[in-house]
Scaffold this motif. Sequence first.
Motif, PDB file in Angstrom:
ATOM      1  N   ALA A 121      33.479  30.920  35.020  1.00 38.98           N
ATOM      2  CA  ALA A 121      34.095  32.239  34.910  1.00 38.98           C
ATOM      3  C   ALA A 121      35.125  32.439  36.010  1.00 38.98           C
ATOM      4  O   ALA A 121      34.786  32.416  37.189  1.00 38.98           O
ATOM      5  N   GLU A 122      36.385  32.591  35.592  1.00 40.22           N
ATOM      6  CA  GLU A 122      37.405  33.019  36.535  1.00 40.22           C
ATOM      7  C   GLU A 122      37.262  34.535  36.701  1.00 40.22           C
ATOM      8  O   GLU A 122      37.022  35.249  35.732  1.00 40.22           O
ATOM      9  N   LYS A 123      37.389  35.020  37.929  1.00 43.21           N
ATOM     10  CA  LYS A 123      37.323  36.452  38.181  1.00 43.21           C
ATOM     11  C   LYS A 123      38.736  36.960  38.445  1.00 43.21           C
ATOM     12  O   LYS A 123      39.218  36.916  39.582  1.00 43.21           O
ATOM     13  N   PRO A 124      39.423  37.412  37.379  1.00 41.45           N
ATOM     14  CA  PRO A 124      40.830  37.801  37.533  1.00 41.45           C
ATOM     15  C   PRO A 124      40.996  39.043  38.392  1.00 41.45           C
ATOM     16  O   PRO A 124      40.154  39.950  38.375  1.00 41.45           O
ATOM     17  N   LEU A 125      42.089  39.087  39.151  1.00 41.80           N
ATOM     18  CA  LEU A 125      42.422  40.272  39.926  1.00 41.80           C
ATOM     19  C   LEU A 125      43.288  41.180  39.066  1.00 41.80           C
ATOM     20  O   LEU A 125      44.222  40.717  38.410  1.00 41.80           O
ATOM     21  N   SER A 126      42.973  42.447  39.060  1.00 44.34           N
ATOM     22  CA  SER A 126      43.736  43.403  38.261  1.00 44.34           C
ATOM     23  C   SER A 126      44.989  43.832  39.003  1.00 44.34           C
ATOM     24  O   SER A 126      45.033  43.828  40.237  1.00 44.34           O
ATOM     25  N   LYS A 127      46.014  44.206  38.237  1.00 47.51           N
ATOM     26  CA  LYS A 127      47.221  44.729  38.860  1.00 47.51           C
ATOM     27  C   LYS A 127      46.998  46.183  39.256  1.00 47.51           C
ATOM     28  O   LYS A 127      46.220  46.905  38.635  1.00 47.51           O
ATOM     29  N   LYS A 128      47.679  46.597  40.301  1.00 44.19           N
ATOM     30  CA  LYS A 128      47.596  47.983  40.735  1.00 44.19           C
ATOM     31  C   LYS A 128      48.097  48.892  39.617  1.00 44.19           C
ATOM     32  O   LYS A 128      49.027  48.543  38.892  1.00 44.19           O
ATOM     33  N   THR A 129      47.494  50.048  39.520  1.00 43.34           N
ATOM     34  CA  THR A 129      47.808  50.967  38.428  1.00 43.34           C
ATOM     35  C   THR A 129      49.283  51.299  38.349  1.00 43.34           C
ATOM     36  O   THR A 129      49.887  51.345  37.281  1.00 43.34           O
ATOM     37  N   ASP A 130      49.928  51.489  39.491  1.00 45.39           N
ATOM     38  CA  ASP A 130      51.329  51.909  39.473  1.00 45.39           C
ATOM     39  C   ASP A 130      52.306  50.769  39.244  1.00 45.39           C
ATOM     40  O   ASP A 130      53.505  50.972  39.213  1.00 45.39           O
ATOM     41  N   THR A 131      51.760  49.521  39.079  1.00 46.11           N
ATOM     42  CA  THR A 131      52.671  48.394  38.836  1.00 46.11           C
ATOM     43  C   THR A 131      52.560  47.878  37.413  1.00 46.11           C
ATOM     44  O   THR A 131      53.349  47.060  36.986  1.00 46.11           O
TER      45      THR A 131
END
Length: 217
Positions: A121-131
């Motif tokens: 399982a890769e644990k993806p990082l989410s993009k910041k809401t404002d980007t």
Amino acid sequence: EIAKGDCDLLVYPNESVARVVTVAALRLVNDSGLILAQVAKVFKGTLLTRCTLPGTKQMVGEHPQQALDRVCNTKLLPIKNGVKQLYHTRDEECRVSKKYGVTSKYLRTVFHAEFEAVDYAEKPLSKKTDTVGHMSPTTSRLLIRSGTSVSAVLEETAVFTLGDASNSESVAIFAWFSPAEYDKLSVPSADETLQTWLSKFNMTELMESTCSDGATL
């Protein structure tokens, strides 16, 4: 570092000093021809960006293969069983260490390997809401300065961690790149583009998890 045997100091005739480090690294290629790159690490709450192959410094008396085994048993543990080694090469690089701010010479053993699909399982990082969905004019200018092809690929590239990042003082962040994109991003001139791209992801949880003292990765 010297006391622990993690590096040596090389003194030149003009009395200048260089830090010398021996490193074992893994060039892992999947069935799509993409290379696993470490694009950053969070160390005690600080984000250190650099596109490089996953690896580690060799300890005193340690063989390169033993150092690679440590990497596979720690930061690459979830994909360890998919690493099929082929051969190794050696190279060297001189650059200023971001962590210590001194000129360093890296003597590197690179293990070339294929990645055979395993369940992990890769644990993806989410993009910041404002980007999400748009870029500011400043960000856009920074990204395209090194070429629109790089920025287009980065916009679609996921970054992720492997394993449990909690209670660790250092956490590696990875991405899969084509050989051409890896070559573009692994040079010092690409640092600003890399930093701008990674600044769009939410690192808060990783920052907080590595701030506490105690366990190490």
